[in-house]
Design an enzyme around this catalytic site. Structure first.
Site, PDB file in Angstrom:
ATOM      1  N   GLY D 137       0.708  -1.119   0.061  1.00  0.00           N
ATOM      2  CA  GLY D 137       0.019   0.092   0.018  1.00  0.00           C
ATOM      3  C   GLY D 137       0.786   1.163   0.023  1.00  0.00           C
ATOM      4  N   CYS D 138       0.247   2.543  -0.354  1.00  0.00           N
ATOM      5  CA  CYS D 138       0.988   3.552  -0.641  1.00  0.00           C
ATOM      6  C   CYS D 138       1.497   4.162   1.076  1.00  0.00           C
ATOM      7  CB  CYS D 138       0.119   4.762  -1.447  1.00  0.00           C
ATOM      8  SG  CYS D 138      -1.473   4.971  -0.694  1.00  0.00           S
ATOM      9  N   PHE D 139       0.475   4.244   1.827  1.00  0.00           N
ATOM     10  CA  PHE D 139       1.020   4.662   3.277  1.00  0.00           C
ATOM     11  C   PHE D 139       1.944   3.691   3.869  1.00  0.00           C
ATOM     12  CE2 PHE D 139      -2.686   7.844   4.536  1.00  0.00           C
ATOM     13  CZ  PHE D 139      -1.803   8.884   4.414  1.00  0.00           C
ATOM     14  N   THR D 142       5.551   4.135   2.300  1.00  0.00           N
ATOM     15  CA  THR D 142       6.162   5.424   2.890  1.00  0.00           C
ATOM     16  C   THR D 142       6.597   5.381   4.377  1.00  0.00           C
ATOM     17  OG1 THR D 142       5.012   6.324   1.339  1.00  0.00           O
ATOM     18  CG2 THR D 142       6.174   7.920   2.521  1.00  0.00           C
TER      19      THR D 142
END
Lengths: 327, 327, 327, 327
Positions: D137-139, D142
Site C-alpha cells: 500500500g501507499c501509506f 512510505t
C-alpha cells in the site's frame, strides 16, 4: 425592524451562504430553513462551518407568517415549487435561480407575481418598489458590471469576453469535473459561446443601449479555486482611457458595492465579500475591462440580501459588511 | 551517437527542466552545467528533486569540446553572454531567452551566428539544417499552435486571445505576485495587450499569411497553478467546424507533439509533457480555438530538446517520451 | 461606548486582519494605523481587498488620546518599540508578537507594564482586569485548546503532536519556501521539535497541571494553503471517550469561540472565523485530539480583538461574528 | 527481451499510471488493457493525457499468451477476479490491491499461487525468485521506508506517526471528501489509529525485529493536493543522529529508489517519480523520521513495475527514470 425570512433549498451552496449572512444580519430573523432531504437535521450537519453559530434545524414545513422567502433551488425548480406550493401573496419572493430573469419570464400571471431583475446597479429604483426579485446569475453579474457604463454611453458593438469561475459556481453535486484530482491545477473551457447567462446580459445591455445589435462572444473557463469570478472583456472604442474612467466612476458613484479601481485588480480582493471591482486598460482602440466578484456573494446570496435590503427600505449594505478572506 | 551538451544558467527553472530531460536522454552526455552563483555546489542543492539521480556539480568553467550549448539565461542576457564569452564556432547554440527570436535579431554578424526561430511545427526543415536556434516563448508557442493552420489558410484578420499561465512562467525570483499567500486561489491580468511575445507571434503569422495586417488582442492572466498555459482565441470565419478540423489535422499530421482533439481539452492533459493539444468550437461565425501546453516543456526546455534532436538528425521525440503528471 | 484604537505595524498580515475586523466593530474607532514604510499611503494600497471599505491612510504619528494600542510587529520588535516610544500609561496594550508571553517576560518594570497571557479559555478572568495583553501564538493557541481540558484533569504526561499551517503563518516576507512554485502542492516539516511556541504551551499546561514534567514532541508542517492550522495530538489515557468528551465539553461550555464536536472536524470549518473546533478519537489507550483554528484570527488578530472586548467589558463576541469562508 | 503484459482494471488511477509507465518501458509490450465498463473505447477516452501517445483500446478479453498480469482492482476484488477467471499458471501476477499482502493471505492454495510482499527494500531477493507479488500500500510503503532500518537495528518500541496523502490516494470515485469545493485548502484526519495499512506495516517490522511488541499510533490526514504522501514518525532512542544516519544510509545503499537526505526533504522532491526520500532529525531522545513518496508511483504502479523488473531479471530501474514534476 425585524424581517422574518424563510429559505427554500437551504442545504445547497447558495442556501448556505444566505444562512451565513442572515444569522448575523441585524434586521432579519430566520423563521425557517426548508430542505426536503434534510428535514429534522441540525443545519450544522450540512453547513458544518456554522458549528457554534446556530442551533437551527432544517424543516419540511413552510410557515406563512414571514415577510420574505428566498428560493435557493436548482434552475427551473423555482417555477415548479411556486406552482405546487401556496405562498401567501403578501410574502416577497427573491429567487436565486434563473427562472424569472428574462423579460419573457418576469410576468407570471399564473403565479400572480411579477419579478424585477435584481441587479441594483441597473435597477435599484425598480427593486425598491418591487415585490419579487429575480436575482441575477454570477457570471451575468460580473460581466454586466464591466459593461453597463459602456452600454449607458451607447458605444457597445462587439464584445469579446473570457471569464473564469470557481468550483462553487457548479454547485455541490458530484461530477467528474468537480473531482479534486481532476480540477486541482487544471483549467478547461466549457459552454463556449453558449453560456446560459448570455440572455440576461443581452437584455440588460439592450435596456441601456436599445436598438443596437450587440454581439457578445463569451468563453467561460473552469478555474482551480473555489470562490470567485474574474472577467476580461475586450471592446473597440475611440474614447480615451481617462474619459472611460470618468464614465465608469460616474456610473457607480452611488453604488456602494461596485468600485472602479485605477490600480490592478485581482480576484482575491473581493472573495468572501459582496463587492465587485472593475479596472480598465487601453492600448490603441482596444479597451479591456477587467471585473471580479465572489460568485456566491455578489453573484448570488450576497446580492440577494442586498436586494432584500432594498425591498424593505434598509440601507443596501446592512448585514453585508463582510470581512474579506484576503488570502 | 552521443551529443555533448553544455548548459549556461543551470540553476533557473528552464535550466532545471533541461537537466531533468537530458539526464535521461539516450543520446546526450551533459558535459557541464554552468552557474556563476552556484559553482562548486551539487546540482541537487538547487534542484533537490534530482536527489539520487545525479551527482553532477555546477561549474564556473565552460568547456569547448561540446556539440551544443543551451543558454538558459534571463531575457537580454544571452547576447551579453555571447559577446563576453568566446564559444567555439562549431558549437551549436540553442537560446531559450528572447534575444534572437525576432527577424531583426536573428542575424548576429558581430557574433558570426545566425538563428532560426525554433518552432518545429512552423520551421522544421529550416531547423534541421540550422546551427543556432532561438527557442520560442511559452505563450508564443501555445498561441501560435492554435493559429498557424488558420494563417496557413489565409483567413486570419482579428484575433481575441485570453491565456492563463502558471507561476513557473515568471521564473524563480521572489516577487509580491509570486508569494504563495497572494497567488493561491487568485487570478490577475498583467501586460494586457502588451505582452512581449506579441512580436514573435506576429512574425510567424506573417510568415504563413503575408501581406495581411492581423490584429491580435491578447490578455494574459496569472493563474494559481505552477505549470502550464491554457489559451482560448476567438476569430471570425465562414469556414465550417468540419472544414476547420480538417485544416488543423492536416497541418499537424506529421508533428508528433501537437495533437488536434475533437474531445474537450484541458490543461492537465499536457502538464509535464512536451505535448500541445488543440480543440475547436464554433457558434455562428465565431470560432474559438483552445490550446494548451506545459510552459516549461513544449514552451521552453522540452522544445529546446526537440530542436536539438532536429539539429542533430535524431528522431524529434528522442528523450521526450515523458510520463504525464496527469493529476 | 467607542474605544479609540491605534495600530502599530498595520501593513503586515496580522495588522491587516485587525483592520478588517475593527472597521466593522460596532464599538471601535480606529484612530490611526501606523506604518513606518507606508506613511501617507492609503491603507488600500497595501490591503487592496479593503477597496471601497475605508479611506484611512497609514500614518507615521502616534496619537496618545487612544484607549488601546495594538502592536503588530515582528517578534522582538515590540520591546524595542515600547522602549523607544513614549506611550501614555493609561493606554492598554495588546501585543501580537511573542515578546511578553513567557512568565519571565510578563513583568516589564522598565516599561512599567505587566502583561497577562491572553488566552481567554485559560485566563479570561485575569484578562478582564488586565491592562496589557500578550496575545498567544497561532500554533500555541490551537495546540493548547486541544490540551487544556486534559491538563485541567491532571492526566497529561507524554504528548505527540503534528500540526500543519498555512502560508500566512510565515508572514508576508518573501522567502524560498513562500514562493508559489515551491509551496503549491507541497508539504515540508520545519522547526521539528524546536518550535518557538513550545515555551508558552508548556507554561499553560503547567498552570493547570503543576508539578508534572509534561513532554510535548511537536512536529510542525508547512501546508499548501494560505489560512488555518490543523493539529492532531496523541496521548495515552485510561479515561473513556465518553468521559473525555464530558471533560472537554464542560471545560469549554462558557467559551463561545471554542466548540467541541462529536462529528469529524476539518480545517475549513473555521477559516475566516475566530472559532476553534476540537474533536476526540480513541482506540485502546491512545487518545487523539484534533483541533483547528484560523492562524490569523483565533490564532492572532481575532483573538486580539476578543481580548480587547474582555479588557473593556464588552461581550467577548462583539465584532467577531465573521462569515466563515466555508469553501 | 520483451515482456508481454496484461492489465486488469485499466480505467482507474493505478491502472492509468501503469499504462503511462509501460508504454515507454523499453522491455514491455502491453498485450491488453482490460476494463469491463470501457471495453471497446480508446484508452485516451479515459486517460485523456495519453492523447497522441497511444491508440490502444480497452478490451473485455483476457489473452493468455502473456508473461505478467497486473491486477489494478479495488481491494477485495482481486481474489474474486482470480477465482472467477482462469489464468494460465505460467503467468506471473502482480496485485496492486490489498488482497494478498498479509501473511495469512499470501498462500492461496485454492488459486495455486503464493504471493511475496513486494517491497524491494525489504524483500528484494525473495521478489527476484517469486511468481506472484502483493504490491504494498501507499501509506504502508512510505511509513515502512522510514522505519525499516530502525527495526533492523532492533530499537523500535513506540512509534507516533502522522501522514498526509493526496486525493488520488482515495481513487477516482466521487465522494463528498473528493469534491474540489470541499477538499481545496482543507485538511482532515480520517481512519485515526485504524488505517488498513497498519497490518502490513506491523508484519514488516516484525520480520526485521521479531519478538517485540511494537506499537504504532498512526493518524492519517487528507491533504489538499493530488499526489504524494509525507510522513513524520517520532520514536525514542538513545542512538545519536550520526549513528542513525549511518544505519539508514547503510540500509538503503544498494536500493536505487530510496535516498537518505541530510538536507530537509519535501513532498514535491518525489512527485511523479518512483523515488522515496528520508530525513532524520533528533532533539534529546526523540528522533523524527520524515519520509515522502508519490502514492501512485513508489506507492503503487511505479513499485509494481519495479517488482516486475525484479521478477524478470531486469535492472530495477528499467523504465522508471521518470522526469520529476518538480513544481
Amino acid at each position: 425592524m425585524s424581517i422574518k425570512a424563510g429559505i427554500i433549498g437551504g442545504a445547497g451552496y447558495t442556501g448556505g451562504e444566505l444562512i451565513r449572512i442572515l444569522i448575523n444580519h441585524p434586521s432579519v430573523h430566520i423563521s425557517f430553513i426548508h430542505s426536503r432531504s434534510n428535514a429534522g437535521k441540525p443545519v450544522t450537519d450540512v453547513h458544518s462551518d456554522l458549528i457554534g453559530d446556530t442551533s437551527l434545524e432544517f424543516t419540511s414545513e413552510i410557515a406563512q407568517d414571514i415577510d420574505v422567502l428566498f428560493l435557493c433551488l436548482g434552475h427551473g425548480e423555482s417555477t415548479k415549487f411556486l406552482r405546487e406550493t401556496s405562498i401567501n401573496p403578501s410574502i416577497k419572493i427573491i429567487d436565486l435561480a434563473n427562472d424569472f430573469r428574462l423579460r419573457k419570464d418576469r410576468k407570471q400571471p399564473e403565479l400572480n407575481r411579477e419579478f424585477v431583475y435584481g441587479l441594483p446597479e441597473l435597477n435599484r429604483e425598480a427593486i425598491k418598489t418591487a415585490s419579487n426579485i429575480a436575482n441575477p446569475g454570477c457570471f451575468a453579474t460580473t460581466i454586466q458590471l464591466g459593461l453597463l457604463p459602456l452600454a449607458n454611453t451607447g458605444v457597445l458593438k462587439e464584445i469579446y469576453t473570457t471569464g473564469i469561475t470557481g468550483s462553487t459556481g457548479a454547485g455541490q453535486k458530484l461530477a467528474a469535473t468537480s473531482h479534486f484530482s481532476w480540477r486541482a491545477n487544471n483549467i478547461q473551457a466549457y459552454k463556449t459561446l453558449t453560456h446560459q447567462h448570455l440572455g440576461e446580459i443581452g437584455e440588460s445591455l439592450d435596456q441601456l443601449q436599445p436598438g443596437t445589435e450587440i454581439e457578445l462572444s463569451f468563453v467561460p473557463w473552469r478555474g482551480d479555486f473555489t470562490r470567485g469570478i474574474f472577467i476580461s472583456s475586450t471592446v473597440t472604442t475611440d474614447l480615451s482611457l481617462d474619459e472611460l474612467y470618468v464614465i465608469f466612476e460616474d456610473f457607480y458613484k452611488e453604488h456602494p458595492f461596485t468600485t472602479v479601481s485605477r490600480a490592478p485588480i485581482f480576484l482575491k480582493q473581493v472573495v468572501n465579500t459582496n463587492k465587485a471591482v472593475i479596472q480598465l486598460e487601453k492600448v490603441g482602440t482596444k479597451l479591456v475591462i477587467h471585473s471580479a466578484a465572489d460568485n456566491l456573494l455578489k453573484g448570488a446570496s450576497g446580492q440577494a440580501v442586498q436586494n432584500m435590503n432594498l425591498l424593505f427600505g434598509l440601507d443596501e449594505r446592512t448585514g453585508l459588511n463582510l470581512k474579506p478572506a484576503a488570502f
